[in-house]
Design a protein around this motif. Structure first.
Motif, PDB file in Angstrom:
ATOM      1  N   UNK A 284     -41.559  26.221 -11.035  1.00 29.03           N
ATOM      2  CA  UNK A 284     -42.146  26.826 -12.245  1.00 29.03           C
ATOM      3  C   UNK A 284     -43.279  27.772 -11.843  1.00 29.03           C
ATOM      4  N   UNK A 285     -43.151  29.031 -12.236  1.00 29.53           N
ATOM      5  CA  UNK A 285     -44.223  29.993 -11.976  1.00 29.53           C
ATOM      6  C   UNK A 285     -45.205  30.072 -13.133  1.00 29.53           C
ATOM      7  N   UNK A 286     -44.844  29.481 -14.263  1.00 31.65           N
ATOM      8  CA  UNK A 286     -45.743  29.522 -15.403  1.00 31.65           C
ATOM      9  C   UNK A 286     -45.073  29.004 -16.656  1.00 31.65           C
ATOM     10  N   UNK A 287     -45.741  29.241 -17.766  1.00 27.18           N
ATOM     11  CA  UNK A 287     -45.285  28.752 -19.066  1.00 27.18           C
ATOM     12  C   UNK A 287     -45.319  29.892 -20.078  1.00 27.18           C
ATOM     13  N   UNK A 288     -44.298  29.948 -20.921  1.00 24.25           N
ATOM     14  CA  UNK A 288     -44.237  30.948 -21.995  1.00 24.25           C
ATOM     15  C   UNK A 288     -44.490  30.265 -23.331  1.00 24.25           C
ATOM     16  N   UNK A 289     -45.144  30.994 -24.242  1.00 24.98           N
ATOM     17  CA  UNK A 289     -45.500  30.422 -25.541  1.00 24.98           C
ATOM     18  C   UNK A 289     -45.231  31.423 -26.654  1.00 24.98           C
ATOM     19  N   UNK A 290     -45.053  30.900 -27.871  1.00 29.14           N
ATOM     20  CA  UNK A 290     -44.934  31.702 -29.084  1.00 29.14           C
ATOM     21  C   UNK A 290     -46.086  31.352 -30.027  1.00 29.14           C
ATOM     22  N   UNK A 291     -46.225  32.134 -31.093  1.00 30.05           N
ATOM     23  CA  UNK A 291     -47.345  31.916 -32.012  1.00 30.05           C
ATOM     24  C   UNK A 291     -46.926  31.383 -33.383  1.00 30.05           C
ATOM     25  N   UNK A 292     -45.661  31.009 -33.572  1.00 31.08           N
ATOM     26  CA  UNK A 292     -45.170  30.733 -34.917  1.00 31.08           C
ATOM     27  C   UNK A 292     -45.659  29.423 -35.514  1.00 31.08           C
ATOM     28  N   UNK A 293     -46.273  28.556 -34.713  1.00 35.40           N
ATOM     29  CA  UNK A 293     -46.901  27.375 -35.295  1.00 35.40           C
ATOM     30  C   UNK A 293     -48.043  27.787 -36.209  1.00 35.40           C
ATOM     31  N   UNK A 294     -48.626  28.951 -35.930  1.00 35.22           N
ATOM     32  CA  UNK A 294     -49.620  29.552 -36.802  1.00 35.22           C
ATOM     33  C   UNK A 294     -49.968  30.923 -36.267  1.00 35.22           C
ATOM     34  N   UNK A 295     -49.856  31.934 -37.120  1.00 33.95           N
ATOM     35  CA  UNK A 295     -50.299  33.267 -36.731  1.00 33.95           C
ATOM     36  C   UNK A 295     -51.762  33.472 -37.105  1.00 33.95           C
ATOM     37  N   UNK A 296     -52.428  32.377 -37.458  1.00 31.53           N
ATOM     38  CA  UNK A 296     -53.850  32.381 -37.815  1.00 31.53           C
ATOM     39  C   UNK A 296     -54.668  31.597 -36.790  1.00 31.53           C
ATOM     40  N   UNK A 297     -54.159  30.445 -36.371  1.00 29.37           N
ATOM     41  CA  UNK A 297     -54.845  29.575 -35.419  1.00 29.37           C
ATOM     42  C   UNK A 297     -54.369  29.871 -33.995  1.00 29.37           C
ATOM     43  N   UNK A 298     -55.297  30.060 -33.069  1.00 33.85           N
ATOM     44  CA  UNK A 298     -54.939  30.408 -31.687  1.00 33.85           C
ATOM     45  C   UNK A 298     -54.539  29.185 -30.871  1.00 33.85           C
ATOM     46  N   UNK A 299     -54.983  27.985 -31.249  1.00 41.99           N
ATOM     47  CA  UNK A 299     -54.782  26.753 -30.484  1.00 41.99           C
ATOM     48  C   UNK A 299     -55.475  26.818 -29.119  1.00 41.99           C
ATOM     49  N   UNK A 300     -56.787  27.062 -29.100  1.00 44.86           N
ATOM     50  CA  UNK A 300     -57.498  27.190 -27.825  1.00 44.86           C
ATOM     51  C   UNK A 300     -57.464  25.930 -26.967  1.00 44.86           C
ATOM     52  N   UNK A 301     -57.514  24.751 -27.585  1.00 45.85           N
ATOM     53  CA  UNK A 301     -57.509  23.521 -26.793  1.00 45.85           C
ATOM     54  C   UNK A 301     -56.205  23.364 -26.029  1.00 45.85           C
ATOM     55  N   UNK A 302     -55.095  23.702 -26.686  1.00 43.59           N
ATOM     56  CA  UNK A 302     -53.797  23.613 -26.009  1.00 43.59           C
ATOM     57  C   UNK A 302     -53.701  24.617 -24.865  1.00 43.59           C
ATOM     58  N   UNK A 303     -54.193  25.829 -25.089  1.00 40.95           N
ATOM     59  CA  UNK A 303     -54.150  26.847 -24.034  1.00 40.95           C
ATOM     60  C   UNK A 303     -55.021  26.451 -22.851  1.00 40.95           C
ATOM     61  N   UNK A 304     -56.192  25.922 -23.137  1.00 40.83           N
ATOM     62  CA  UNK A 304     -57.073  25.496 -22.050  1.00 40.83           C
ATOM     63  C   UNK A 304     -56.485  24.309 -21.294  1.00 40.83           C
ATOM     64  N   UNK A 305     -55.829  23.419 -22.024  1.00 43.03           N
ATOM     65  CA  UNK A 305     -55.185  22.283 -21.368  1.00 43.03           C
ATOM     66  C   UNK A 305     -54.104  22.766 -20.393  1.00 43.03           C
ATOM     67  N   UNK A 306     -53.297  23.720 -20.854  1.00 43.83           N
ATOM     68  CA  UNK A 306     -52.226  24.244 -19.995  1.00 43.83           C
ATOM     69  C   UNK A 306     -52.800  24.900 -18.748  1.00 43.83           C
ATOM     70  N   UNK A 307     -53.872  25.654 -18.916  1.00 42.61           N
ATOM     71  CA  UNK A 307     -54.502  26.289 -17.747  1.00 42.61           C
ATOM     72  C   UNK A 307     -55.054  25.240 -16.786  1.00 42.61           C
ATOM     73  N   UNK A 308     -55.762  24.257 -17.313  1.00 41.61           N
ATOM     74  CA  UNK A 308     -56.372  23.246 -16.449  1.00 41.61           C
ATOM     75  C   UNK A 308     -55.326  22.392 -15.744  1.00 41.61           C
ATOM     76  N   UNK A 309     -54.174  22.232 -16.387  1.00 41.67           N
ATOM     77  CA  UNK A 309     -53.094  21.457 -15.766  1.00 41.67           C
ATOM     78  C   UNK A 309     -52.539  22.187 -14.545  1.00 41.67           C
TER      79      UNK A 309
END
Length: 497
Positions: A284-309
């Motif tokens: 795995x070279x990385x992870x791809x994501x979409x925004x359709x869970x919310x086009x208003x909320x960025x989900x910063x905690x999830x993004x930071x978790x993925x980076x820290x992992x």
């Protein structure tokens, strides 16, 4: 005599102070897109305010390396471009890919058909063809491949392109359908071969593939259009034991493999599976994501978790659009109004309704890209580059909005404000730029910044509010005060010292 000498000294001090002040002035180029009508318009004159907030840049503190910004090559967009006059077709391609235009640097395309195809099709049409002896990309040669090749010709810097399958051919799946179902284990090796053959087939057309997402939306899409389901561990198994080794064995080990490729709210469980240990992480070279869970909320905690992992892996926003809407034609003001809705406004469960408010299309893009860049995302890819006035063509009638809308019957083109919003990032933040640290005293302004490989710094500021604002932008010992209009996006380019 003493008076004269004293006056001379004062004059000298005044001149030295004036020169010092001039040396302290930060030299910048400012471009603005706004509800008042600016479209990447150069801004040179600013009124000064004593109540200016402060934005301080710290280029010594670096974060992620930028992979790029761009959009997707879809059959729908390519089909429409072929229905336009040569002049308008060229105009759109240059607007996206030339250095004078948005200068897109990271792109996506679909492998086999998707909802934004004219019909269902597969590169492996022969049932039971495990060795893929009848593999063919003939379907792509009329529209999709010419679009990609013309974009390559228009791009001075070049761009990366990654492929995403929506589904394998029905005969490889447990439900024998285009929609839903899972890949049968007996075809795991054939499906891995599919990726390798795709690279070779596109290479033969003069197109180099940079990488893949393993599967578009592996959690499904409500069983509406092409899809194929994986659990996190099923995808990890396919990559670690089939796709990764196959590409490596075929001398294609440098191709990027991006896992997941769906909404951010489930990101944690997917990166936990992908990066469980060294063995699972290897391919795995990385992870791809979409925004359709919310086009208003960025989900910063999830993004930071993925980076820290996995701090050294890619994190790419691979698809976004204002969905469940038909385009508004030649009405720039609409794109700045909180009238647009997405699928979740109607269909999301009550507990998630707050994630799907009515929200301005420009705001969705600007807020999400800035939010992503400030939370370790290194690439941001829009969906269709071109759609018609109905929001298609789309065989499932799953309409949405693209930055460029066309009326092929009248040979007319409309560059919506979303096009200029994308260009604020893609044109000025280049591949291999480093996102840098900023301090911003006005919480009503969203700000991000990146240092480009040539030493220039691009600062993007978004003012969502109804009043103009002033801010002092500082870099090292130099400062300039800038005014940003209400409902406006600015890119401030600081040339290489």
């Amino acid at each position: 005599m003493k008076v004269i000498r004293y006056s001379s000294i004062l004059f000298l001090v005044f001149m030295l102070m004036s020169c010092a002040e001039k040396q302290e002035q930060l030299e910048v180029q400012v471009y603005e897109t706004s509800a008042s009508g600016n479209k990447l318009t150069p801004i040179k004159d600013f009124s000064v305010s004593e109540n200016a907030s402060k934005i301080v840049l710290n280029p010594e503190k670096e974060y992620q390396t930028i992979t790029g910004f761009g959009g997707a090559f879809t059959e729908a967009s390519a089909y429409l471009l072929n229905k336009l006059s040569k002049e308008n077709r060229t105009k759109i391609i240059n607007a996206y890919f030339s250095s004078e235009g948005a200068n897109y640097s990271l792109t996506r395309t679909h492998m086999n058909s998707c909802d934004f195809s004219v019909s269902n099709y597969s590169y492996t049409p022969v049932v039971g063809d495990k060795n893929l002896e009848h593999f063919t990309i003939e379907e792509d040669k009329d529209d999709l491949i010419p679009f990609i090749k013309d974009a390559m010709a228009a791009s001075a810097d070049g761009f990366k392109i990654f492929g995403s399958p929506w589904t394998a051919a029905p005969w490889m799946k447990d439900n024998n359908k285009w929609v839903g179902g899972k890949l049968l284990p007996e075809y795991y090796d054939a499906w891995a071969l599919f990726f390798s053959k795709y690279v070779d087939a596109y290479k033969a057309e003069g197109i180099d593939i940079w990488g893949f997402t393993v599967e578009n939306e592996p959690l499904g899409n409500g069983n509406n259009w092409e899809s194929m389901h994986y659990s996190p561990d099923e995808m990890t198994n396919f990559v670690v034991n089939h796709l990764g080794p196959k590409l490596e064995a075929d001398g294609k080990g440098d191709l990027k493999i991006l896992g997941y490729d769906q909404n951010r709210e489930h990101l944690k469980e997917w990166v936990d599976s992908q990066y469980k240990n060294d063995e699972t992480s290897k391919y795995f070279d990385g992870t791809a994501i979409h925004w359709y869970a919310s086009t208003f909320e960025v989900f910063p905690e999830e993004l930071q978790y993925a980076h820290n992992k996995a701090p050294n892996k890619l994190l790419i926003q691979s698809e976004a659009c204002v969905d469940a809407e038909t385009p508004v034609w030649k009405d720039d003001a609409w794109y700045f109004k909180k009238e647009a809705t997405d699928w979740g406004f109607t269909w999301a469960p009550e507990k998630d309704k707050h994630l799907h408010p009515k929200y301005a299309p420009v705001n969705r893009y600007a807020r999400d890209i800035i939010g992503c860049l400030n939370n370790w995302v290194d690439g941001w890819v829009d969906w269709n580059m071109v759609l018609d006035t109905k929001g298609g063509p789309n065989w499932f009638k799953n309409w949405c909005i693209a930055p460029v809308i066309v009326d092929p019957d009248k040979d007319e083109v409309y560059f919506t404000p979303l096009y200029y919003t994308m260009a604020h990032f893609s044109k000025y933040i280049r591949p291999d730029a480093k996102v840098i640290d900023i301090k911003n005293t006005d919480e009503a302004l969203m700000v991000t910044a990146a240092k480009n490989p040539d030493g220039s710094i691009a600062v993007v500021v978004f003012n969502e509010g109804d009043t103009a604002k002033n801010f002092d932008l500082s870099l090292n010992d130099k400062t300039i005060q800038i005014k940003i209009s209400e409902k406006a996006l600015q890119t401030i380019l600081i040339p290489k010292p």
